[in-house]
Design a protein around this motif. Structure first.
Motif, PDB file in Angstrom:
ATOM      1  N   PRO A  57       0.971  -1.265   0.037  1.00  0.00           N
ATOM      2  CA  PRO A  57      -0.142  -0.020  -0.027  1.00  0.00           C
ATOM      3  C   PRO A  57       0.982   1.097  -0.039  1.00  0.00           C
ATOM      4  N   SER A  58       0.579   2.269  -0.586  1.00  0.00           N
ATOM      5  CA  SER A  58       1.140   3.567  -0.853  1.00  0.00           C
ATOM      6  C   SER A  58       1.323   4.113   0.758  1.00  0.00           C
ATOM      7  N   SER A  92       6.499   1.940   2.007  1.00  0.00           N
ATOM      8  CA  SER A  92       6.321   1.479   0.725  1.00  0.00           C
ATOM      9  C   SER A  92       7.447   2.320  -0.119  1.00  0.00           C
TER      10      SER A  92
END
Length: 407
Positions: A226-227, A231
């Motif tokens: 997930p952003s 990440s």
């Protein structure tokens, strides 16, 4: 003064000393024998003259001569029969004298000039023979010294070529002396060094190749996260690791001479701008532009590595200046540490050698030097008097195939 000249001088000096010593010994022995023979003969004549004097017969001897030397007169007064060589006049004279009564002295004398001339002729012969022998021995010493010097110089030059990376250079071990042993040792050292470097190259390339698949997997996995900060941090780390692996592979290709050069005419300013595109705090200044025939991809890689190294270990702003066939990369940092600068100027950058916590090379400068050598360019490193480090890339004006002279 090289070893050949030293050997020749040593042989010549030894020959002169030996010739002089032999000449002095022969001169003294001959002079002593001549004088002893002449004295014995004149003494025999004196005894014969004394017998004639007592028998009232005429002889060549003189009674109480007025020119009798003082040392002879003093010795005769003490009752000693004496022979004496008088050399205080213009010509040497040999005397023999004895007492024939309480008041009278009987003396004989003759010129010693023939013996003196014979001794002088002998000295001339000895000098000529000594000079001729010295010349012949010195010539032989010069030939021997020159041969020894050439062999030693050949071994030294081969060792320098090996140190410069020409690992297939070898010395011809001619003979069985110490220089031949040195040649064998240099060849053995080159063989061992070549084998070790080849092993290191294989290990480096194998590790880099094996790391490619895990890095690709990590990059794919980071793209599925997930952003968010985690990440992005993961992606940055993977990109940095991928870049490091690519650098290691590039070094392996350069070490194995597997890289090829593809040349084409390009403007120096265009290559400099493309190289720093995407790097912040880097300014390009064109003092004089030029068109050169070279491998633009490798030139841009060199300039990119130099600028990135200046940003990482120096201080911005970084200036990339184009001046004809030269590109100068400068920063405003503390400059190269003295120990690192010494390494850069002698053996070139060592992989991951930093020299200090403030400045390092990693693989960037190693790749830059390898790429420069491949396109026959020249890199120089220095610290500017006003502060900061400077690296100069000089390209050959006639392309990579032209002869280059490092200065």
């Amino acid at each position: 003064m090289n070893i050949g000249t030293k050997v020749a001088l040593a042989v010549a000096t030894t020959a002169v000393c030996v010739a002089a010593t032999i000449g002095v010994l022969v001169h003294r022995i001959t002079a002593g024998n001549q004088l002893a023979t002449a004295r014995a003969e004149l003494d025999r004549q004196l005894m014969s003259a004394a017998y004639d004097f007592t028998a009232a017969r005429k002889s060549a001897a003189r009674v109480d001569p007025s020119n009798l030397p003082g040392p002879v007169a003093e010795a005769v007064r003490r009752g000693v029969r004496v022979t004496y060589l008088q050399t205080d006049g213009t010509r040497p004279v040999l005397w023999a004298a004895t007492r024939v009564s309480d008041r009278n002295v009987l003396a004989l004398s003759r010129s010693y000039t023939p013996e003196a001339r014979s001794l002088a002729a002998l000295d001339g012969t000895l000098a000529a023979a000594g000079a001729a022998a010295t010349f012949v021995v010195s010539l032989a010493g010069l030939i021997l010294g020159t041969r020894v010097g050439r062999r030693a110089t050949a071994a030294a030059r081969t060792a320098e070529r090996i140190a410069d990376g020409e690992l297939d250079a070898r010395v011809d071990p001619d003979g069985r002396d110490e220089i031949a042993r040195l040649a064998v040792s240099v060849n053995s050292m080159a063989d061992a060094l070549s084998a070790r470097l080849e092993s290191e190259r294989r290990v480096t390339a194998d590790i880099a190749h094996e790391l490619r698949s895990p890095i690709t997997t990590m990059a794919t996995a980071s793209g599925l996260l997930p952003s968010g900060p985690a990440s992005r941090l993961m992606a940055a780390g993977v990109d940095r690791l991928r870049g490091l692996v690519e650098d290691v592979l590039e070094v392996a290709r350069l070490d194995a001479d597997a890289a090829t050069v593809e040349c084409e005419p390009r403007q120096m300013s265009a290559m400099a701008r493309r190289a720093v595109n995407g790097l912040d705090a880097v300014e390009v200044r064109v003092v004089q532009d030029a068109v050169v025939t070279t491998d633009p991809r490798r030139v841009e890689r060199i300039v990119t590595n130099l600028a990135a190294n200046a940003l990482s270990h120096g201080a911005p702003p970084v200036l990339v200046e184009v001046a004809g066939t030269e590109i100068r990369v400068r920063d405003d940092g503390p400059g190269f540490p003295p120990e690192l600068l010494a390494v850069l100027r002698t053996s070139g950058p060592q992989r991951f050698f930093t020299g200090s916590a403030a400045y390092g090379t990693g693989l960037g400068l190693t790749i830059a030097v390898g790429q420069a050598r491949l396109i026959r360019a020249w890199l120089s490193f220095r610290n500017r008097p006003e502060g900061g480090a400077e690296v100069v890339l000089r390209l050959p004006a006639d392309g990579p195939d032209s002869d280059r002279t490092d200065t």
